[in-house]
Motif scaffolding. Sequence first.
Motif, mmCIF file in Angstrom:
data_model
loop_
_atom_site.group_PDB
_atom_site.id
_atom_site.type_symbol
_atom_site.label_atom_id
_atom_site.label_comp_id
_atom_site.label_asym_id
_atom_site.label_seq_id
_atom_site.Cartn_x
_atom_site.Cartn_y
_atom_site.Cartn_z
ATOM 1 N N PRO A 102 0.408 -1.498 -0.072
ATOM 2 C CA PRO A 102 0.352 -0.161 -0.047
ATOM 3 C C PRO A 102 0.850 1.317 -0.140
ATOM 4 O O PRO A 102 0.562 1.898 -0.582
ATOM 5 N N ILE A 103 1.851 1.019 0.380
ATOM 6 C CA ILE A 103 3.118 2.293 0.587
ATOM 7 C C ILE A 103 3.598 2.209 -1.264
ATOM 8 O O ILE A 103 3.159 3.717 -1.123
ATOM 9 N N ALA A 104 4.101 2.062 -1.157
ATOM 10 C CA ALA A 104 4.444 2.132 -2.565
ATOM 11 C C ALA A 104 3.336 1.984 -3.824
ATOM 12 O O ALA A 104 3.335 3.120 -4.215
ATOM 13 N N ALA A 105 2.060 1.419 -3.437
ATOM 14 C CA ALA A 105 0.527 2.080 -4.615
ATOM 15 C C ALA A 105 1.230 3.367 -4.556
ATOM 16 O O ALA A 105 0.830 4.485 -5.115
ATOM 17 N N ARG A 106 1.161 4.161 -3.286
ATOM 18 C CA ARG A 106 0.350 5.663 -3.053
ATOM 19 C C ARG A 106 2.172 6.912 -3.623
ATOM 20 O O ARG A 106 1.800 7.105 -4.045
ATOM 21 N N LEU A 108 3.656 5.410 -5.691
ATOM 22 C CA LEU A 108 3.869 5.240 -7.041
ATOM 23 C C LEU A 108 2.213 6.479 -7.969
ATOM 24 O O LEU A 108 2.222 5.929 -8.865
ATOM 25 N N GLY A 109 1.484 6.826 -6.820
ATOM 26 C CA GLY A 109 0.667 7.607 -7.578
ATOM 27 C C GLY A 109 -0.619 6.860 -7.984
ATOM 28 O O GLY A 109 -1.793 6.858 -8.836
ATOM 29 N N ILE A 110 -0.930 5.856 -7.009
ATOM 30 C CA ILE A 110 -2.245 4.872 -6.969
ATOM 31 C C ILE A 110 -2.363 4.905 -6.001
ATOM 32 O O ILE A 110 -2.553 4.700 -4.617
ATOM 33 N N LEU A 111 -4.043 4.950 -5.837
ATOM 34 C CA LEU A 111 -4.495 4.750 -4.727
ATOM 35 C C LEU A 111 -4.530 3.209 -3.757
ATOM 36 O O LEU A 111 -5.170 2.238 -5.012
ATOM 37 N N PRO A 112 -4.239 2.433 -3.058
ATOM 38 C CA PRO A 112 -4.100 0.843 -2.814
ATOM 39 C C PRO A 112 -5.200 0.923 -1.738
ATOM 40 O O PRO A 112 -6.484 1.556 -0.848
ATOM 41 N N GLY A 113 -5.956 -0.321 -2.644
ATOM 42 C CA GLY A 113 -7.395 -0.449 -1.968
ATOM 43 C C GLY A 113 -7.753 -1.452 -1.392
ATOM 44 O O GLY A 113 -6.617 -3.150 -2.046
ATOM 45 N N ILE A 114 -8.456 -2.329 -0.578
ATOM 46 C CA ILE A 114 -8.487 -3.664 -0.120
ATOM 47 C C ILE A 114 -9.401 -4.758 -0.244
ATOM 48 O O ILE A 114 -11.225 -3.672 0.092
ATOM 49 N N LYS A 115 -9.980 -5.724 -0.682
ATOM 50 C CA LYS A 115 -10.642 -6.401 -1.011
ATOM 51 C C LYS A 115 -11.424 -6.956 0.745
ATOM 52 O O LYS A 115 -10.365 -7.583 1.133
ATOM 53 N N VAL A 116 -12.436 -6.849 0.750
ATOM 54 C CA VAL A 116 -12.806 -6.775 2.794
ATOM 55 C C VAL A 116 -13.831 -7.931 2.252
ATOM 56 O O VAL A 116 -13.724 -8.956 3.575
ATOM 57 N N ASP A 117 -14.560 -8.391 1.984
ATOM 58 C CA ASP A 117 -15.505 -9.931 1.892
ATOM 59 C C ASP A 117 -14.228 -11.441 1.475
ATOM 60 O O ASP A 117 -13.397 -11.244 1.605
ATOM 61 N N THR A 118 -15.071 -12.237 2.198
ATOM 62 C CA THR A 118 -14.172 -12.875 2.643
ATOM 63 C C THR A 118 -14.908 -14.828 2.200
ATOM 64 O O THR A 118 -14.832 -15.571 1.960
ATOM 65 N N ARG A 141 -11.269 -4.877 10.827
ATOM 66 C CA ARG A 141 -10.211 -5.143 10.164
ATOM 67 C C ARG A 141 -9.824 -3.765 9.441
ATOM 68 O O ARG A 141 -9.135 -3.555 8.885
ATOM 69 N N LEU A 142 -10.769 -2.868 9.358
ATOM 70 C CA LEU A 142 -11.355 -1.976 8.301
ATOM 71 C C LEU A 142 -10.438 -0.434 9.253
ATOM 72 O O LEU A 142 -9.772 0.557 8.152
ATOM 73 N N ALA A 143 -10.518 -0.416 9.938
ATOM 74 C CA ALA A 143 -9.249 0.540 11.321
ATOM 75 C C ALA A 143 -7.709 -0.231 10.826
ATOM 76 O O ALA A 143 -7.035 0.985 10.928
ATOM 77 N N SER A 144 -8.258 -1.417 10.899
ATOM 78 C CA SER A 144 -6.319 -1.640 10.926
ATOM 79 C C SER A 144 -5.974 -1.545 8.805
ATOM 80 O O SER A 144 -5.118 -0.786 9.161
ATOM 81 N N TYR A 145 -7.039 -1.783 8.276
ATOM 82 C CA TYR A 145 -6.807 -1.254 6.447
ATOM 83 C C TYR A 145 -6.191 -0.020 6.902
ATOM 84 O O TYR A 145 -5.049 1.120 5.886
ATOM 85 N N ALA A 146 -6.825 1.401 6.987
ATOM 86 C CA ALA A 146 -7.337 2.628 6.781
ATOM 87 C C ALA A 146 -6.220 2.483 7.474
ATOM 88 O O ALA A 146 -5.408 3.727 7.307
ATOM 89 N N ASP A 147 -5.303 2.351 9.218
ATOM 90 C CA ASP A 147 -3.807 2.733 9.745
ATOM 91 C C ASP A 147 -2.999 2.429 8.788
ATOM 92 O O ASP A 147 -1.921 2.970 8.891
ATOM 93 N N ARG A 148 -2.901 1.503 8.153
ATOM 94 C CA ARG A 148 -2.030 0.778 7.272
ATOM 95 C C ARG A 148 -1.599 1.616 5.369
ATOM 96 O O ARG A 148 -1.458 0.877 4.802
ATOM 97 N N GLY A 149 -2.891 2.521 5.360
ATOM 98 C CA GLY A 149 -2.989 3.353 4.177
ATOM 99 C C GLY A 149 -4.219 3.008 3.081
ATOM 100 O O GLY A 149 -3.967 2.856 1.872
ATOM 101 N N ALA A 150 -5.367 2.297 3.634
ATOM 102 C CA ALA A 150 -5.789 1.550 2.331
ATOM 103 C C ALA A 150 -6.933 3.137 2.375
ATOM 104 O O ALA A 150 -7.547 3.992 3.499
ATOM 105 N N ALA A 151 -7.029 3.900 0.994
ATOM 106 C CA ALA A 151 -8.326 4.564 0.257
ATOM 107 C C ALA A 151 -9.533 4.327 0.381
ATOM 108 O O ALA A 151 -10.496 4.955 0.379
ATOM 109 N N PHE A 152 -9.318 2.929 -0.170
ATOM 110 C CA PHE A 152 -10.476 2.014 -0.646
ATOM 111 C C PHE A 152 -11.303 0.164 -0.383
ATOM 112 O O PHE A 152 -9.702 0.237 0.182
ATOM 113 N N ALA A 153 -11.821 0.069 -0.398
ATOM 114 C CA ALA A 153 -12.375 -1.147 -0.154
ATOM 115 C C ALA A 153 -13.378 -1.552 -1.043
ATOM 116 O O ALA A 153 -13.710 -0.869 -2.012
ATOM 117 N N LYS A 154 -13.799 -3.122 -1.145
ATOM 118 C CA LYS A 154 -14.330 -3.720 -2.110
ATOM 119 C C LYS A 154 -15.067 -4.841 -1.522
ATOM 120 O O LYS A 154 -14.156 -6.037 -0.896
#
Length: 344
Positions: A102-106, A108-118, A141-154
């Motif tokens: 997620p850090i590298a994505a940002r 590189l100018g790309i927003l990082p997102g995370i698939k959260v359904d299982t 889980r969302l709180a943790s993803y947000a802390d680690r840089g997630a801009a969006f989820a799916k």
Amino acid sequence: MQRSGADRILLGMTTIVRTDRPALTETALQMTSGGRGVLAADESIKTMSARLEAEGIPASDVTRRDYRELLLTADGLSESVSGVILADETFGQELGDGRHFPIAARELGILPGIKVDTGTTPLPGQDGALITEGLDGLGGRLASYADRGAAFAKWRAVFDVGTTTEYVARANAHALARYAALCQEHGIVPIVEPEVLCTGDHPLAASAETTGLALTTVFDELDRAGVDLTGIVLKPNFVTPGLNAPKASAHDIAAATFEVLVDTVPAAVPGIAFLSGGHPTEDVCAFLKELSAVPNRPWNVTFSFGRALVSSALRAWGGDADSIAAAQRELRENCRQAAAAALG
Ligand code: 5MM
């Protein structure tokens, strides 16, 4: 599509750019405007492993990581890609240079997102229809993803034209709405993905009917859950005949898709990013190009393709370090085509 921009306030020598839009709306617009779209690289471990093995590549956390690194670091990817959806495994992995994805994505100018359904499981008593799971513990889980840089989820709900009753649509829409509300509570833009599968031999009208039912129910549930529609991205299917049915023209597919969307998707939604659903790259780009040419569209339209962007790149790579550049060329070219289509 034109939207009102930021206000400029002059304070002495300093220019402050103040936007009148909430942060979630800004992110949703960033994800879906300017011809850029979202790369879906969030295959679950099971799906990704199967796709690697189908190309003769041994599946492991290392090969899955190498493949995702190859995608993310393709030179100039951010020219056509605004965001990348990652799977949980990738989100916690590091590139060869030690940066987390997620850090590298940002950087590189790309927003990082995370698939959260299982994933999906059969909904009891519903003829094989599926329900998507993953709500338990999602807030944490969302709180943790947000802390680690997630801009969006799916979150992806799956509908089959043969088994989607009102009850099936309601159960899946309810889960999507609970997910979306939780995302917004954590400052994360939810991609809301109700996918009507295009496997099978159904006619275009059947896809239109099921897509209409799914979207109507989803927006009803989003409303009940208090989701701010200006801070979501919708990820639907194109309305097409089944992959085993006679093909329809791109023009007819875009017309049918627009007809369903304009009836069901409120104008408050900033952007729609389509999935590719197993259609070939050229076909989905033609659908998107026709659709983006429709005048007076109320929302941005773009792509959030998975297979249509990456299949040829995976094949070109084949697990061989010497073929990374060739694979990245394939990815860039597919993304370039999709971005050109999004611009009409
Ligand atoms: C990339 O695949 C995503 C995850 O699939 P699984 O959880 O089944 O492994 C999938 O949700 C994808 O984002 C959408 O289906 C869109 O991908 P396509 O390939 O249809 O554009």
